[in-house]
Design a protein around this motif. Sequence first.
Motif, PDB file in Angstrom:
ATOM      1  N   MET A 169      43.300   0.132 -24.132  1.00  0.00           N
ATOM      2  CA  MET A 169      43.672  -1.251 -23.961  1.00  0.00           C
ATOM      3  C   MET A 169      45.147  -1.425 -24.325  1.00  0.00           C
ATOM      4  SD  MET A 169      42.156  -4.678 -25.812  1.00  0.00           S
ATOM      5  CE  MET A 169      40.598  -4.541 -24.986  1.00  0.00           C
ATOM      6  N   HIS A 170      45.897  -2.140 -23.481  1.00  0.00           N
ATOM      7  CA  HIS A 170      47.313  -2.410 -23.728  1.00  0.00           C
ATOM      8  C   HIS A 170      47.442  -3.485 -24.805  1.00  0.00           C
ATOM      9  CE1 HIS A 170      51.558  -2.389 -22.694  1.00  0.00           C
ATOM     10  NE2 HIS A 170      51.523  -3.701 -22.854  1.00  0.00           N
ATOM     11  N   LEU A 171      48.451  -3.334 -25.647  1.00  0.00           N
ATOM     12  CA  LEU A 171      48.605  -4.173 -26.818  1.00  0.00           C
ATOM     13  C   LEU A 171      50.076  -4.488 -27.050  1.00  0.00           C
ATOM     14  CD1 LEU A 171      47.767  -5.052 -29.846  1.00  0.00           C
ATOM     15  CD2 LEU A 171      47.916  -2.640 -30.345  1.00  0.00           C
ATOM     16  N   ILE A 172      50.349  -5.713 -27.467  1.00  0.00           N
ATOM     17  CA  ILE A 172      51.655  -6.071 -28.008  1.00  0.00           C
ATOM     18  C   ILE A 172      51.412  -6.462 -29.456  1.00  0.00           C
ATOM     19  CG2 ILE A 172      53.611  -7.651 -27.931  1.00  0.00           C
ATOM     20  CD1 ILE A 172      53.138  -7.927 -24.912  1.00  0.00           C
ATOM     21  N   GLU A 182      54.872  -2.196 -28.293  1.00  0.00           N
ATOM     22  CA  GLU A 182      54.018  -2.338 -27.114  1.00  0.00           C
ATOM     23  C   GLU A 182      53.504  -0.974 -26.684  1.00  0.00           C
ATOM     24  OE1 GLU A 182      55.011  -3.279 -22.481  1.00  0.00           O
ATOM     25  OE2 GLU A 182      56.098  -4.408 -24.004  1.00  0.00           O
ATOM     26  N   GLY A 183      52.215  -0.915 -26.355  1.00  0.00           N
ATOM     27  CA  GLY A 183      51.648   0.329 -25.864  1.00  0.00           C
ATOM     28  C   GLY A 183      50.143   0.314 -25.913  1.00  0.00           C
ATOM     29  N   ASP A 184      49.555   1.471 -25.723  1.00  0.00           N
ATOM     30  CA  ASP A 184      48.113   1.619 -25.812  1.00  0.00           C
ATOM     31  C   ASP A 184      47.655   1.360 -27.249  1.00  0.00           C
ATOM     32  OD1 ASP A 184      45.507   2.797 -24.627  1.00  0.00           O
ATOM     33  OD2 ASP A 184      45.819   3.929 -26.496  1.00  0.00           O
ATOM     34  N   TRP A 185      46.523   0.677 -27.388  1.00  0.00           N
ATOM     35  CA  TRP A 185      45.998   0.303 -28.710  1.00  0.00           C
ATOM     36  C   TRP A 185      45.982   1.506 -29.657  1.00  0.00           C
ATOM     37  CZ3 TRP A 185      43.716  -4.411 -30.476  1.00  0.00           C
ATOM     38  CH2 TRP A 185      43.100  -4.322 -31.730  1.00  0.00           C
ATOM     39  N   ASP A 186      45.379   2.592 -29.233  1.00  0.00           N
ATOM     40  CA  ASP A 186      45.250   3.763 -30.104  1.00  0.00           C
ATOM     41  C   ASP A 186      46.609   4.354 -30.465  1.00  0.00           C
ATOM     42  OD1 ASP A 186      42.476   3.549 -30.165  1.00  0.00           O
ATOM     43  OD2 ASP A 186      42.194   4.944 -28.497  1.00  0.00           O
ATOM     44  N   ASP A 187      47.545   4.359 -29.524  1.00  0.00           N
ATOM     45  CA  ASP A 187      48.881   4.896 -29.788  1.00  0.00           C
ATOM     46  C   ASP A 187      49.624   4.041 -30.816  1.00  0.00           C
ATOM     47  OD1 ASP A 187      48.342   6.874 -27.939  1.00  0.00           O
ATOM     48  OD2 ASP A 187      49.456   5.879 -26.319  1.00  0.00           O
ATOM     49  N   ARG A 240      45.546  -8.805 -23.444  1.00  0.00           N
ATOM     50  CA  ARG A 240      45.146  -9.623 -22.298  1.00  0.00           C
ATOM     51  C   ARG A 240      44.281  -8.774 -21.380  1.00  0.00           C
ATOM     52  NH1 ARG A 240      49.581 -13.864 -20.267  1.00  0.00           N
ATOM     53  NH2 ARG A 240      47.754 -14.479 -19.087  1.00  0.00           N
ATOM     54  N   THR A 241      43.332  -9.418 -20.745  1.00  0.00           N
ATOM     55  CA  THR A 241      42.516  -8.717 -19.757  1.00  0.00           C
ATOM     56  C   THR A 241      42.735  -9.269 -18.354  1.00  0.00           C
ATOM     57  OG1 THR A 241      40.632 -10.192 -20.145  1.00  0.00           O
ATOM     58  CG2 THR A 241      40.720  -8.140 -21.422  1.00  0.00           C
ATOM     59  N   ASP A 242      43.429 -10.424 -18.249  1.00  0.00           N
ATOM     60  CA  ASP A 242      43.606 -11.051 -16.937  1.00  0.00           C
ATOM     61  C   ASP A 242      44.756 -10.445 -16.144  1.00  0.00           C
ATOM     62  OD1 ASP A 242      45.346 -12.178 -18.842  1.00  0.00           O
ATOM     63  OD2 ASP A 242      45.598 -13.994 -17.641  1.00  0.00           O
TER      64      ASP A 242
END
Length: 100
Positions: A1-4, A46-51, A80-82
């Motif tokens: 999941m992408h995360l900020i 900003e990046g992948d949740w796990d990263d 965000r998922t949208d």
Amino acid sequence: MHLIADIFVIPLGVGLSVSEYVAACERVFEDAGLERQLHAYGTNVEGDWDDVMTALNRCHEVVHEMGAVRISTTVRLGTRTDRDQTMQDKLDSVARKLES
């Protein structure tokens, strides 16, 4: 999941200046290949949740290795998922509104 994320790492008991520790965490985020934007009271990452979480863990390890016995960290997370959204997208959106 992408995360900020907005990350605020404060080593305690190391004196008044913490810029050396901030720089060490910035290197961790850079080495992890994450997009980042330093600001006066933290870093947007900003990046992948796990990263991002792995890098934050590494940041704590590095700051402890530098001699900080205690660290207090505040983290705000947004997903965000949208649609895909970057930090720059968010800044550009506000800039457009300021121009109009």
